[in-house]
Design an enzyme around this catalytic site. Structure first.
Site, short mmCIF file in Angstrom:
data_model
loop_
_atom_site.label_atom_id
_atom_site.label_comp_id
_atom_site.label_asym_id
_atom_site.label_seq_id
_atom_site.Cartn_x
_atom_site.Cartn_y
_atom_site.Cartn_z
CE1 TYR A 1 9.96 -3.73 -11.67
CE2 TYR A 1 9.30 -1.83 -12.96
CZ TYR A 1 9.31 -2.52 -11.77
OH TYR A 1 8.70 -1.99 -10.67
CD GLN B 1 7.37 -5.18 3.00
OE1 GLN B 1 6.96 -4.04 2.81
NE2 GLN B 1 8.15 -5.48 4.01
CG HIS C 1 5.04 -5.65 -2.46
ND1 HIS C 1 5.89 -4.84 -1.75
CD2 HIS C 1 3.82 -5.57 -1.83
CE1 HIS C 1 5.22 -4.28 -0.74
NE2 HIS C 1 3.98 -4.71 -0.76
CB CYS D 1 -0.78 -10.58 -21.26
SG CYS D 1 -1.51 -9.75 -22.68
CB CYS E 1 -5.01 -12.51 -22.84
SG CYS E 1 -3.29 -13.02 -22.84
N GLY F 1 14.46 -6.52 8.11
CA GLY F 1 14.93 -5.69 7.00
C GLY F 1 13.84 -4.94 6.26
P1 OAD Z 1 13.01 -0.15 2.54
O1 OAD Z 1 14.08 0.26 1.61
O2 OAD Z 1 11.93 0.80 2.84
O3 OAD Z 1 13.64 -0.54 3.94
C1 OAD Z 1 14.76 -1.35 4.04
C2 OAD Z 1 14.98 -1.58 5.52
O4 OAD Z 1 16.03 -2.53 5.65
C3 OAD Z 1 15.41 -0.34 6.29
O5 OAD Z 1 14.64 -0.28 7.48
C4 OAD Z 1 16.89 -0.59 6.60
O6 OAD Z 1 17.27 -0.05 7.85
C5 OAD Z 1 16.94 -2.09 6.63
N1 OAD Z 1 18.22 -2.70 6.26
C6 OAD Z 1 19.08 -2.32 5.29
N2 OAD Z 1 20.11 -3.16 5.20
C7 OAD Z 1 19.91 -4.13 6.12
C8 OAD Z 1 20.60 -5.31 6.53
N3 OAD Z 1 21.73 -5.68 5.94
N4 OAD Z 1 20.08 -6.06 7.53
C9 OAD Z 1 18.93 -5.71 8.14
N5 OAD Z 1 18.21 -4.60 7.79
C10 OAD Z 1 18.69 -3.83 6.81
O7 OAD Z 1 12.43 -1.53 1.98
P2 OAD Z 1 11.05 -2.26 2.31
O8 OAD Z 1 10.65 -2.04 3.72
O9 OAD Z 1 11.19 -3.63 1.82
O10 OAD Z 1 7.01 -1.84 -2.54
O11 OAD Z 1 10.07 -1.48 1.38
C11 OAD Z 1 8.74 -1.91 1.34
C12 OAD Z 1 8.15 -1.68 -0.02
O12 OAD Z 1 8.29 -0.34 -0.39
C13 OAD Z 1 8.81 -2.41 -1.15
O13 OAD Z 1 8.40 -3.76 -1.28
C14 OAD Z 1 8.41 -1.64 -2.33
C15 OAD Z 1 8.69 -0.27 -1.78
O14 OAD Z 1 8.06 0.73 -2.30
C16 OAD Z 1 6.53 -1.87 -3.78
O15 OAD Z 1 7.24 -1.79 -4.76
C17 OAD Z 1 5.05 -2.04 -3.85
ZN ZN Z 2 -2.04 -11.50 -24.03
#
Ligand code: OAD
Ligand code: ZN
Length: 250
Positions: free
Chosen positions: A68, A112, A130, A138, A141, A198
């Site tokens: 991170y 997200q 998210h 923490c 606490c 996206g």
């Molecule tokens: P993904 O990586 O699953 O999907 C990214 C999407 O963006 C894909 O459908 C690509 O085709 C599209 N894409 C990539 N580049 C692009 C661009 N320049 N313009 C438009 N579209 C584009 O990411 P998320 O859908 O955000 O959750 O993933 C959802 C969640 O899954 C995340 O928030 C995370 C992950 O696990 C947690 O961490 C809880």
């Molecule tokens: Zn604390």
């Protein structure tokens, strides 16, 4: 992506009073932040289980924090791209145009993403489904702070109670905050136009919002490099980069 499709999208946007936008990693891709699905279960060489689950954190908090810290470094050097900026501009135009007071906002982003780039671009009404990479919580606490240095000591401990600190992000296997869920659902119910940009639209509950909107017969506009499950219900799918397409919709 054809010009008539852009024209249709602009007409839907012009007509709408309450626009809700769901964004995913694709919106930040052009800012240099990697998407998830592209990496096939690996995230920057690590398995998702190791770095983005509660078990992973219990097993090896050092590894998770090194990971991170690197995400924080990448997000810190990233800047908003034309897609983020167009969304912020659209919101400010809507706020100017809003004449009557209404219980639902004229424009809201449900993201997200945890990188903070929408806010950095000037978007005001942003709900981080998210969590945020800039917030640290923490495990003892529950105190929540955003004023730690970008690179935290590994593993960091709470100034107040000495317990281990964790990133304030939602990991796999964790639920979204109740208040966040309630706000996202309320916004979706109040929308008269829904944009999905996206996101691969496979992670719940975020992926359910465009479907909720479609069930209410609200138009859904999708912007993505490729088709997704949302394409099935979308009024329009604009294929291409969000950084190219969004500025054309203004
Ligand atoms: P993904 O990586 O699953 O999907 C990214 C999407 O963006 C894909 O459908 C690509 O085709 C599209 N894409 C990539 N580049 C692009 C661009 N320049 N313009 C438009 N579209 C584009 O990411 P998320 O859908 O955000 O959750 O993933 C959802 C969640 O899954 C995340 O928030 C995370 C992950 O696990 C947690 O961490 C809880
Ligand atoms: Zn604390």
């Amino acid at each position: 992506m054809s010009e008539p499709a852009i024209f249709k999208a602009k007409a839907l946007i012009a007509k709408a009073q309450h626009i809700v936008v769901l964004t995913g990693a694709g919106v930040s891709a052009e800012s240099g932040i990697k998407t998830f699905r592209a990496a096939e279960g690996l995230w920057e060489e690590h398995s998702i289980e190791d770095v983005a689950t509660p078990q992973g954190f219990r097993n090896d908090p050092q590894l998770v924090w090194r990971f991170y810290n690197e995400r924080r470094r990448a997000a810190d050097i990233a800047t908003p791209n034309p897609g983020h900026i167009a969304l912020a501009r659209l919101e400010s135009l809507r706020l100017l145009r809003q004449k009557i007071k209404s219980s639902s906002a004229p424009f809201m982003i449900l993201t997200q993403n945890i990188d903070g780039l929408h806010q950095q671009a000037g978007s005001q009404n942003v709900l981080e489904l998210h969590g945020s990479i800039w917030l640290v919580r923490c495990t003892g606490c529950e105190s929540l702070r955003d004023d730690y240095p970008i690179q935290l000591p590994v593993p960091p401990r709470c100034d107040e109670c000495g317990s281990l600190l964790r990133p304030h992000v939602v990991w796999f296997g964790e639920a979204l905050e109740e208040a966040v869920l309630a706000q996202a659902e309320k916004a979706t119910r109040g929308a008269d136009l829904f944009l999905v940009i996206g996101t691969s639209a496979v992670v719940q509950p975020a992926a359910s919002y465009p479907f909720m909107a479609a069930r209410r017969k609200i138009p859904v506009i999708e912007i993505n490099l490729e088709k997704t499950p949302v394409s099935e219900i979308a009024t329009l799918t604009l294929l291409g980069k969000s950084g190219d397409i969004l500025p054309k919709l203004l």
